[in-house]
Design a protein around this motif. Structure first.
Motif, PDB file in Angstrom:
ATOM      1  N   ASN A  44      -8.228 -42.274  -6.743  1.00  0.00           N
ATOM      2  CA  ASN A  44      -9.187 -43.179  -6.656  1.00  0.00           C
ATOM      3  C   ASN A  44     -10.483 -42.456  -5.771  1.00  0.00           C
ATOM      4  O   ASN A  44     -11.627 -42.572  -6.349  1.00  0.00           O
ATOM      5  CB  ASN A  44      -8.878 -44.588  -5.803  1.00  0.00           C
ATOM      6  CG  ASN A  44      -8.051 -45.271  -6.781  1.00  0.00           C
ATOM      7  OD1 ASN A  44      -7.910 -44.921  -7.741  1.00  0.00           O
ATOM      8  ND2 ASN A  44      -7.452 -46.397  -6.220  1.00  0.00           N
ATOM      9  N   ASN A 123      -9.057 -54.474  -4.554  1.00  0.00           N
ATOM     10  CA  ASN A 123      -9.200 -53.579  -5.941  1.00  0.00           C
ATOM     11  C   ASN A 123      -9.332 -54.565  -7.350  1.00  0.00           C
ATOM     12  O   ASN A 123     -10.283 -54.169  -8.095  1.00  0.00           O
ATOM     13  CB  ASN A 123      -8.053 -52.848  -6.269  1.00  0.00           C
ATOM     14  CG  ASN A 123      -8.179 -51.317  -5.778  1.00  0.00           C
ATOM     15  OD1 ASN A 123      -9.279 -50.893  -5.258  1.00  0.00           O
ATOM     16  ND2 ASN A 123      -6.885 -50.918  -5.073  1.00  0.00           N
ATOM     17  N   LEU A 149      -9.351 -48.959 -11.234  1.00  0.00           N
ATOM     18  CA  LEU A 149      -8.900 -49.724 -10.063  1.00  0.00           C
ATOM     19  C   LEU A 149      -8.097 -50.963 -10.373  1.00  0.00           C
ATOM     20  O   LEU A 149      -7.515 -51.537  -9.703  1.00  0.00           O
ATOM     21  CB  LEU A 149     -10.353 -50.226  -9.455  1.00  0.00           C
ATOM     22  CG  LEU A 149     -11.137 -48.958  -8.671  1.00  0.00           C
ATOM     23  CD1 LEU A 149     -12.416 -49.684  -7.884  1.00  0.00           C
ATOM     24  CD2 LEU A 149     -10.231 -48.341  -7.516  1.00  0.00           C
TER      25      LEU A 149
END
Length: 325
Positions: A44, A123, A149
């Motif tokens: 991420n 998230n 996400l």
């Protein structure tokens, strides 16, 4: 463009914070499943970093070497993110396989589940916001980052269920089972993202966009526009580049043709997207008369016998609609 950068910077900052929380949860529990989630957080952070660069690069104006702009870099960003996701999934599966044969004790499961739950909620909210705003701004980079996400949030909530089951049943092998499942889930989502990005880089036709475009075109259609064919669409960042051939009455002078092309441009840009249009004007032929809607045409050779609706089956062909489809 400023808003895009702000969204990606928020995603990057939150990603770093959540990565630290997840690794804290792993060191507390020694759970492979939590390590799986933490490893994806590294992806991420890397992906958000490259996303920020790609958005900056895509915002650069057209130049001599890039006459269509720099928007294609967003597909590279999505491709890199997809590849990193796949690599993370492979590493996770490899680590889990090792621990099947050399298991390690698991501890502090409830504390770990609590920390993972917090990251999943954050998230999930951030994913919803990024996908919504990314679609509004027609930014593949932000949508891809947001969907990633979202995948992370789903895997986190699945992980919480598994940790609670381990706590209640004291069956440690569930940890490896969850880790395997999440690893393959992550690889699958990475594949989907790379598939979309490769399609964009190779100018794969966006069928749904073309159908939506034709709805607008048919809504604003005029009799003078006898047919449209050889329609092609390319996407560069948030801008679509559309080129097509439009058949107009051959007796129109240049000023009239220019006006009709301008009206076609307005019709195609009537949707919620940005489009740059290139129209090649074709003169009509006697073979066009059977589907021509011009009410008082001074050169008509035969009466109109059919009204052809423009759809993806005929506008994408490189020919006038002679076949009466």
């Amino acid at each position: 463009m400023k808003k895009k950068k702000q969204i990606v910077l928020v995603s990057l900052s939150v990603g770093v914070l959540l990565m630290l929380v997840k690794f804290t949860a792993f060191f507390l529990t020694n759970s492979n499943a939590i390590l799986t989630d933490a490893a994806e957080s590294i992806v991420n952070v890397i992906a958000s970093s490259f996303a920020f660069f790609s958005i900056y690069f895509a915002s650069l104006p057209k130049d001599q070497n890039h006459p269509y702009g720099h928007g294609k870099v967003e597909f590279f960003s999505a491709f890199l993110e997809g590849v990193l996701i796949i690599i993370a999934g492979i590493i996770i599966i490899s680590k889990t396989t090792y621990n099947v044969f050399y298991p390690e004790p698991i501890k502090e499961l409830l504390q770990g589940a609590f920390l993972i739950g917090i990251t999943g909620i954050v998230n999930g909210v951030l994913s919803w916001y990024m996908v919504k705003e990314g679609k509004k701004m027609n930014s593949l980079t932000i949508v891809a980052d947001g969907k990633h996400l979202g995948t992370d949030a789903v895997s986190s909530f699945g992980l919480i269920i598994g940790l609670v089951l381990i706590y209640l049943t004291n069956l440690s092998w569930i940890d490896s089972l969850i880790s395997f499942a999440l690893g393959f889930y992550i690889i699958y989502n990475g594949y989907k993202l790379t598939r979309i990005s490769i399609g964009g880089l190779m100018d794969e036709s966006d069928i749904e966009f073309v159908k939506n475009l034709l709805k607008h075109f048919n809504t604003y259609r005029r009799d003078e526009w006898i047919d449209v064919h050889n329609l092609r669409v390319q996407k560069y960042g948030e801008t679509y580049h559309i080129d097509c051939h439009v058949t107009l009455p051959y007796y129109f002078d240049l000023v009239k043709v220019h006006q009709e092309v301008s009206d076609i441009d307005k019709a195609m840009n009537s949707g919620d997207y940005k489009a740059e249009l290139f129209v090649h004007a074709d003169p009509c032929l006697p073979e066009c008369c059977h589907y021509c809607n011009m009410k008082e045409c001074p050169v008509r050779k035969e009466p109109q016998t059919i009204n052809i609706e423009w759809h993806i089956g005929n506008v994408t062909k490189n020919q006038k609609h002679f076949d009466k489809d």
